[in-house]
Design a protein around this motif. Structure first.
Motif, PDB file in Angstrom:
ATOM      1  N   LYS A   1     -25.424 -16.721 -57.050  1.00 45.77           N
ATOM      2  CA  LYS A   1     -24.377 -16.812 -56.044  1.00 45.77           C
ATOM      3  C   LYS A   1     -23.352 -15.687 -56.215  1.00 45.77           C
ATOM      4  O   LYS A   1     -23.114 -15.209 -57.312  1.00 45.77           O
ATOM      5  N   MET A   2     -22.741 -15.318 -55.101  1.00 41.40           N
ATOM      6  CA  MET A   2     -21.635 -14.368 -55.127  1.00 41.40           C
ATOM      7  C   MET A   2     -20.354 -15.086 -55.556  1.00 41.40           C
ATOM      8  O   MET A   2     -20.213 -16.296 -55.378  1.00 41.40           O
ATOM      9  N   LYS A   3     -19.421 -14.322 -56.104  1.00 47.32           N
ATOM     10  CA  LYS A   3     -18.156 -14.876 -56.587  1.00 47.32           C
ATOM     11  C   LYS A   3     -17.007 -14.032 -56.064  1.00 47.32           C
ATOM     12  O   LYS A   3     -17.191 -12.885 -55.668  1.00 47.32           O
ATOM     13  N   SER A   4     -15.811 -14.585 -56.106  1.00 49.92           N
ATOM     14  CA  SER A   4     -14.600 -13.869 -55.702  1.00 49.92           C
ATOM     15  C   SER A   4     -13.453 -14.288 -56.603  1.00 49.92           C
ATOM     16  O   SER A   4     -13.395 -15.438 -57.048  1.00 49.92           O
ATOM     17  N   THR A   5     -12.567 -13.350 -56.882  1.00 46.52           N
ATOM     18  CA  THR A   5     -11.297 -13.622 -57.546  1.00 46.52           C
ATOM     19  C   THR A   5     -10.195 -13.394 -56.517  1.00 46.52           C
ATOM     20  O   THR A   5     -10.024 -12.272 -56.038  1.00 46.52           O
ATOM     21  N   ILE A   6      -9.444 -14.452 -56.175  1.00 41.04           N
ATOM     22  CA  ILE A   6      -8.592 -14.455 -54.988  1.00 41.04           C
ATOM     23  C   ILE A   6      -7.147 -14.708 -55.407  1.00 41.04           C
ATOM     24  O   ILE A   6      -6.873 -15.521 -56.292  1.00 41.04           O
ATOM     25  N   ALA A   7      -6.228 -14.021 -54.731  1.00 42.98           N
ATOM     26  CA  ALA A   7      -4.787 -14.232 -54.901  1.00 42.98           C
ATOM     27  C   ALA A   7      -4.189 -14.627 -53.553  1.00 42.98           C
ATOM     28  O   ALA A   7      -4.502 -14.025 -52.528  1.00 42.98           O
ATOM     29  N   MET A   8      -3.327 -15.665 -53.566  1.00 47.80           N
ATOM     30  CA  MET A   8      -2.698 -16.184 -52.347  1.00 47.80           C
ATOM     31  C   MET A   8      -1.196 -16.294 -52.550  1.00 47.80           C
ATOM     32  O   MET A   8      -0.736 -16.710 -53.622  1.00 47.80           O
ATOM     33  N   ASP A   9      -0.442 -15.932 -51.511  1.00 45.77           N
ATOM     34  CA  ASP A   9       0.997 -16.149 -51.535  1.00 45.77           C
ATOM     35  C   ASP A   9       1.274 -17.628 -51.269  1.00 45.77           C
ATOM     36  O   ASP A   9       0.812 -18.194 -50.280  1.00 45.77           O
ATOM     37  N   ALA A  10       2.049 -18.269 -52.155  1.00 40.78           N
ATOM     38  CA  ALA A  10       2.259 -19.714 -52.050  1.00 40.78           C
ATOM     39  C   ALA A  10       3.098 -20.097 -50.849  1.00 40.78           C
ATOM     40  O   ALA A  10       2.951 -21.199 -50.318  1.00 40.78           O
ATOM     41  N   PHE A  11       3.980 -19.228 -50.384  1.00 42.72           N
ATOM     42  CA  PHE A  11       4.856 -19.576 -49.259  1.00 42.72           C
ATOM     43  C   PHE A  11       4.152 -19.403 -47.919  1.00 42.72           C
ATOM     44  O   PHE A  11       4.089 -20.325 -47.107  1.00 42.72           O
ATOM     45  N   SER A  12       3.614 -18.211 -47.669  1.00 40.75           N
ATOM     46  CA  SER A  12       3.000 -17.922 -46.371  1.00 40.75           C
ATOM     47  C   SER A  12       1.522 -18.254 -46.316  1.00 40.75           C
ATOM     48  O   SER A  12       0.934 -18.214 -45.233  1.00 40.75           O
ATOM     49  N   GLN A  13       0.882 -18.549 -47.450  1.00 42.87           N
ATOM     50  CA  GLN A  13      -0.552 -18.805 -47.544  1.00 42.87           C
ATOM     51  C   GLN A  13      -1.374 -17.577 -47.165  1.00 42.87           C
ATOM     52  O   GLN A  13      -2.520 -17.696 -46.719  1.00 42.87           O
TER      53      GLN A  13
END
Length: 731
Positions: free
Chosen positions: A297-309
């Motif tokens: 399977k493919m994988k991703s390392t993801i970052a998200m802003d908690a306020f604006s999503q």
């Protein structure tokens, strides 16, 4: 008119070693500058490659600043010698000299941006209404810091304290300093024979007894009076950390004191908190369109802003999670996004969605952020916090995005489900695999853009992209030089290296190409080298390095005398360009297994190519799980070669990694060729890497056959058609 960067009228910038002053925005994205070091002529720049000269535009300014053509010199000549030694340093270097530098800078920079009145009363009122970290400063101190920043071109080095002794150096004589350290460590780590000290008074009493015994013996270089109790107490407090606390009170007590809780907190602005996590997607994918071997399977390392999503650009890869992908996800938050000129021209605000976060909450897996990256990371953003173990709401918004992508891509054939999922028992996901790695990574990227542009009820029917654009336009985003972000996540080897006229060798890679920086460092630091270690043929000094484990092609060397770093590049960019430390260790192991002869650059590349060819030839004979590590190596090599050929639109995939044979190896399509018979043929620069062995190089033939239409197959499925428009983030 909106300008997506801070550039007031009269601001001075530097373009190709000439200073220019910003005058006005003429409308339509056109700006006017004048040179201030000549006849005040208007600045004209080339519009496109080989285009006519014209006035600068916003798109040109963004591209020129990113490329280092236009810089903000922050020029100021009236500086003392002591101040000049620290003015050029970046924030991590300043914090290492004076830990209070960042605190002073945050308060003074905010006050300058708010344009407060320069009086004690006005400064006191402003301080009472604001909070920029740490304790509140005195109004007179704040005004003095503001004046220092203005005087020295708003550089953070203007606020470094140059008084007193160096950090970490004690004012005590050496023998007394070692005596204080001995009893401070006895307090934290009691010996089995001596027992545990009751309190800090006992440590001070033991110190006094040893000091008096040395005094009675007539030991020289002692002070007139023994070290005070306050000295012992301060040394004990400075040595408190997880290991010392665990030695005295046990690991459970140390866990309670030093382990973060990871509970969710409220956020009020973008970049206040960043969620970061790794996810494994649910589909099996093909290695290549013309080599249909199902891989993991493919994988991703993801970052998200908690306020604006808002979801920042992130890597999607095959293989295991590694810190290099977490580093790429963090850099996408703090550095300008990698957009094409067409995308910047279409939406200039999108090119400015980046900034320094205040807090980063990431998973407890060490492959997200390496523990040795954390000390450097918290110098550029405030805190790095671990998510609480087994806490379902620690990163609920980011987990909801994972569900959104999986639900959107569920129509793709080859979905691998768990044993508890309700599906047809006769369904074989490996046999039904239809997409390649490149197609799947593109589908994940389309889902990211769909999420960012989709209005959400929880955001007042606004999209994450709209919120981030408004926040960036307000001017409250904390930005910094991209080079400072790169330096923050560097690693510092423990042992120094030897620098000579011929460069230096680190981790079996030769670095040399920076003649000016090397000559300056050797000339300035050669007097520090003992006579016994000097050599007659050239200069020789010991230097400290700063390296990046995700790309070993470049390192930075610290010039101790001039207090500056200068870069050095490897002598073999064909091998080291874009190579990470993990891959380098694997290739080094293959080199050691191949014999101990002299390894030239050509031989290193040849053995690397042979190793990659062997991995691909034996790929079909490995089990589904055993293919993960070879695929990770092959994909990394493909990504590097694709970057070298990005200007060729017909090269949708990498011909060098194609082996035009049947999977079972029964028939060969390439024709064996004899080895080269003369040196001219062997040194031909047009020959491909790895083509000096007994088989021909099929790269040219396949490159002629490949094209965008042939390399990308139109899928028979569509994703996103069955998704409900209602938000699911509150479930």
């Amino acid at each position: 008119m909106f300008i997506p960067f801070w550039c007031p009228e009269g601001h001075i910038l530097k373009y190709r070693n000439r200073l220019m002053r910003f005058e006005e925005a003429l409308g339509g994205g056109i700006l006017r500058f004048r040179y201030i070091d000549g006849d005040e002529e208007v600045v004209l720049v080339p519009n496109g490659k080989g285009g006519a000269m014209g006035l600068p535009t916003i798109e040109w300014m963004i591209a020129a600043f990113r490329g280092g053509v236009v810089v903000d010199p922050q020029y100021q000549a009236d500086t003392t010698l002591r101040r000049e030694n620290v003015l050029h340093l970046d924030r991590p270097a300043c914090d290492s000299i004076d830990p209070l530098t960042g605190w002073r800078y945050d308060w003074a920079d905010a006050a300058l941006r708010d344009k407060i009145v320069k009086t004690d009363a006005a400064a006191g009122l402003w301080i009472a209404k604001n909070n920029h970290g740490g304790r509140k400063p005195h109004p007179r101190s704040l005004l003095r810091w503001m004046a220092e920043l203005r005087k020295h071109g708003f550089r953070i080095g203007a606020l470094v304290s140059t008084a007193g002794r160096a950090k970490g150096h004690s004012q005590l004589p050496d023998i007394e300093d070692r005596l204080v350290h001995k009893w401070a460590m006895r307090y934290w780590r009691p010996g089995t024979l001596n027992g545990r000290l009751a309190d800090k008074d006992a440590a001070a009493a033991g110190l006094y007894g040893d000091w008096q015994a040395l005094r009675d013996l007539g030991v020289p270089f002692l002070s007139e009076q023994e070290p005070s109790y306050e000295t012992v107490r301060e040394r004990i407090n400075s040595l408190e950390c997880y290991s010392t606390h665990a030695s005295r009170y046990g690991r459970p007590a140390a866990d309670r004191m030093f382990s973060p809780a990871g509970e969710p907190v409220e956020v009020d602005l973008p970049f206040e908190r960043i969620f970061m996590d790794g996810v494994e997607w649910e589909h099996s994918v093909h290695y290549l369109e013309r080599l249909k071997i199902p891989i993991g399977k493919m994988k991703s390392t993801i970052a998200m802003d908690a306020f604006s999503q808002y979801i920042f650009p992130h890597p999607t890869f095959a293989g295991a999670f590694r810190p290099q992908f977490g580093l790429a996800a963090l850099r996408a938050v703090m550095m300008p996004p990698d957009l094409t000129p067409e995308e910047i021209a279409e939406d200039p605000k999108a090119a400015m969605i980046y900034g320094l976060p205040s807090d980063v909450m990431y998973d407890r897996d060490r492959t997200m952020i390496s523990p040795r990256m954390v000390p450097g990371a918290i110098k550029i953003f405030a805190t790095a916090e671990l998510a609480e173990a087994y806490h379902s709401d620690a990163k609920a918004k980011l987990e909801n995005y994972h569900k959104f992508v999986k639900r959107t891509l569920s129509a793709i054939p080859g979905r691998i489900l768990g044993p508890r999922a309700k599906h047809d028992t006769g369904y074989d996901p490996i046999r039904n695999t239809r997409v390649t790695r490149a197609q799947y990574a593109d589908a994940v990227e389309q889902c990211r853009r769909l999420w960012n542009s989709k209005p959400k009820k929880s955001l007042g029917n606004r999209s994450p992209m709209d919120i981030m654009k408004d926040f960036v336009a307000s001017g409250h985003a904390r930005l910094t030089d991209p080079k400072e972000v790169m330096r923050t996540f560097a690693s510092v080897p423990k042992k120094p290296c030897i620098l000579t006229d011929d460069g230096l060798i680190y981790d079996n890679v030769h670095y040399r190409f920076n003649r000016e920086g090397t000559a300056k460092a050797l000339s300035s630091n050669y007097h520090n080298t003992p006579f016994a270690k000097r050599i007659k043929a050239s200069a020789r000094i010991e230097v400290r390095l700063r390296v990046w484990d995700d790309d070993i092609d470049m390192i930075e060397v610290y010039d101790e005398e001039n207090k500056e770093y200068f870069p050095m590049w490897s002598t073999d960019p064909g091998y080291a360009g874009g190579l990470n430390r993990w891959e380098h260790e694997i290739y080094q192991k293959e080199l050691r297994a191949g014999g101990r002869g002299a390894i030239t650059n050509r031989e290193r590349l040849r053995r690397k190519a042979v190793h990659l060819d062997n991995l691909q030839r034996t790929l079909s004979g490995k089990s589904f799980r055993e293919r993960e590590k070879p695929i990770e190596l092959l994909e990394a090599e493909e990504r590097r070669l694709s970057g070298k050929r990005a200007l060729n639109p017909a090269c949708a995939q990498v011909p060098e990694l194609h082996i035009p044979t049947h999977i079972d190896g029964a028939a060969r399509d390439d024709i064996p060729m004899p080895p080269p018979q003369n040196r001219d043929e062997e040194m031909d620069p047009d020959r491909a890497e790895g083509s000096a062995d007994l088989r021909s190089d099929p790269a040219k033939v396949i490159a002629e056959e490949l094209g965008d239409a042939d390399a990308m197959v139109e899928p028979s499925w569509t994703f996103g058609g069955d998704i409900n428009d209602e938000d699911a983030e509150e479930e």
